[in-house]
Design an enzyme around this catalytic site. Structure first.
Site, short mmCIF file in Angstrom:
data_model
loop_
_atom_site.label_atom_id
_atom_site.label_comp_id
_atom_site.label_asym_id
_atom_site.label_seq_id
_atom_site.Cartn_x
_atom_site.Cartn_y
_atom_site.Cartn_z
N LYS A 34 0.85 -1.19 0.00
CA LYS A 34 0.00 0.00 0.00
C LYS A 34 0.89 1.24 0.00
CE LYS A 34 -2.28 1.78 3.76
NZ LYS A 34 -2.30 3.24 3.81
N ASP A 61 -3.44 4.39 -1.88
CA ASP A 61 -4.41 4.87 -0.89
C ASP A 61 -4.37 6.39 -0.82
OD1 ASP A 61 -6.04 5.06 1.37
OD2 ASP A 61 -4.46 4.48 2.78
N LYS A 63 -7.40 8.30 -1.28
CA LYS A 63 -8.73 8.76 -0.78
C LYS A 63 -9.21 10.02 -1.49
CE LYS A 63 -7.93 6.92 3.91
NZ LYS A 63 -6.49 6.65 3.92
N ASP A 66 -13.53 14.98 -4.56
CA ASP A 66 -13.61 16.27 -5.27
C ASP A 66 -14.84 16.21 -6.17
OD1 ASP A 66 -12.97 18.77 -6.49
OD2 ASP A 66 -10.85 18.40 -6.15
N THR A 117 -11.72 5.85 10.64
CA THR A 117 -11.72 5.27 12.00
C THR A 117 -11.28 6.28 13.05
OG1 THR A 117 -9.64 4.27 11.35
CG2 THR A 117 -11.53 2.80 11.50
N ARG A 209 3.12 -1.22 10.61
CA ARG A 209 4.24 -1.28 11.56
C ARG A 209 4.61 -2.66 12.09
NH1 ARG A 209 1.57 3.70 14.58
NH2 ARG A 209 -0.18 2.63 13.59
O1 C5P Z 1 1.05 0.53 11.00
P1 C5P Z 1 -0.39 0.12 10.87
O2 C5P Z 1 -0.57 -1.38 10.70
O3 C5P Z 1 -1.26 0.71 11.94
O4 C5P Z 1 -0.81 0.78 9.49
C1 C5P Z 1 -2.11 0.68 8.99
C2 C5P Z 1 -2.20 1.43 7.70
O5 C5P Z 1 -3.56 1.47 7.31
C3 C5P Z 1 -1.75 2.89 7.76
O6 C5P Z 1 -1.19 3.22 6.49
C4 C5P Z 1 -3.02 3.66 8.02
O7 C5P Z 1 -2.99 4.96 7.50
C5 C5P Z 1 -4.03 2.81 7.25
N1 C5P Z 1 -5.41 2.93 7.69
C6 C5P Z 1 -5.82 2.65 8.98
N2 C5P Z 1 -7.13 2.75 9.33
C7 C5P Z 1 -8.02 3.12 8.41
C8 C5P Z 1 -7.64 3.41 7.12
C9 C5P Z 1 -6.31 3.30 6.78
O8 C5P Z 1 -5.01 2.29 9.82
N3 C5P Z 1 -9.29 3.17 8.75
#
Ligand code: C5P
Length: 235
Positions: A34, A61, A63, A66, A117, A209
């Site tokens: 992603k 990603d 989003k 517009d 979220t 992460r």
């Molecule tokens: O590091 P982590 O596993 O928390 O990363 C989750 C990824 O998914 C990040 O790039 C975050 O921006 C994205 N994301 C999220 N929750 C959402 C939409 C996207 O954590 N509702």
């Protein structure tokens, strides 16, 4: 519709870091990654070309949100980059979502974000002036996304079953907020394990992460891969 590869969120600020990270994996292994706003805005479309040339699949990603005409034109450009999946905000409306799909074409998957979220129910009611529960708003946007002919939504794993019920069994639920048992939760509030996501019926999981910051990212990826494909149970 289910994708076996967990999508790795490449939340890195530079090309060099992405290159070093992807270089850890065997060169003949195809990953699903992603690319988000930070990386795309920092490096640009060359980042996408580089990753595609390595043989990986890409969820871009960005989003988009517009007027329909602008989103349609932007999607035509993104389609030309060769991404596999991208997204818009459902709040942009059915007309905007249809325009996005028209610009992108049928081959590339298009998802919508319902309520972020990071938005609480109170914030939604006060700021957006939506007088329903957060869950109802998410389901409403999911239905509108389905109506607009998109492929699915980004949602929390907790919402996946209700969304499929309100739309169709093959309507994609892509779920971030995934943490292996015992991993640092970080800023995520409601997390599920890859095994839970499998049980709940997510079609795609996004993991950042727990893989990118792991001491051994390849091993962390393999463990999450197995758990997501129900090959090992959560401890
Ligand atoms: O590091 P982590 O596993 O928390 O990363 C989750 C990824 O998914 C990040 O790039 C975050 O921006 C994205 N994301 C999220 N929750 C959402 C939409 C996207 O954590 N509702």
């Amino acid at each position: 519709m289910r994708e076996e590869r967990p999508i790795i969120a490449l939340d890195f600020p530079s090309f060099e870091q992405v290159k070093a990270f992807l270089g850890l994996f065997p060169s003949d292994e195809s990953l699903y990654v992603k690319v988000g706003m930070e990386l795309y805005y920092a490096v640009g479309p060359e980042m996408i070309t580089y990753i595609k040339n390595l043989g990986h699949s890409i969820f871009l990603d960005l989003k988009l949100h517009d007027i329909p005409n602008t989103v349609e034109s932007a999607m035509r450009v993104l389609a030309g980059l060769g991404v596999d999946m991208t997204n818009v905000h459902a709040a942009g409306g059915v007309e905007m979502m249809r325009a996005a799909k028209a610009g992108l074409g049928e081959e590339i998957k298009l998802l919508a974000v319902t309520q972020l979220t990071s938005t609480s129910e109170e914030q939604m009611q006060e700021y957006q002036n939506i007088q329903s529960s957060l869950r109802d708003s998410v389901l409403h946007y999911a239905q509108k996304t389905y109506e607009a002919g998109l492929d699915g939504v980004v949602c929390s794993a907790q919402e996946a079953a209700a969304i499929k019920q309100a739309t169709a069994p093959d309507f994609i639920c892509l779920t971030p907020g995934i943490r292996p048992q015992g991993a640092a939760v970080g800023d995520q509030k409601r997390v599920v394990t890859p095994g839970d996501a499998y049980q709940i019926g997510s079609d795609y999981i996004v993991v950042g992460r727990p893989i990118t910051q792991a001491a051994d990212p390849v091993t962390a990826y393999r463990t999450i891969y197995k758990e997501w494909n129900n090959k090992i149970q959560s401890p």
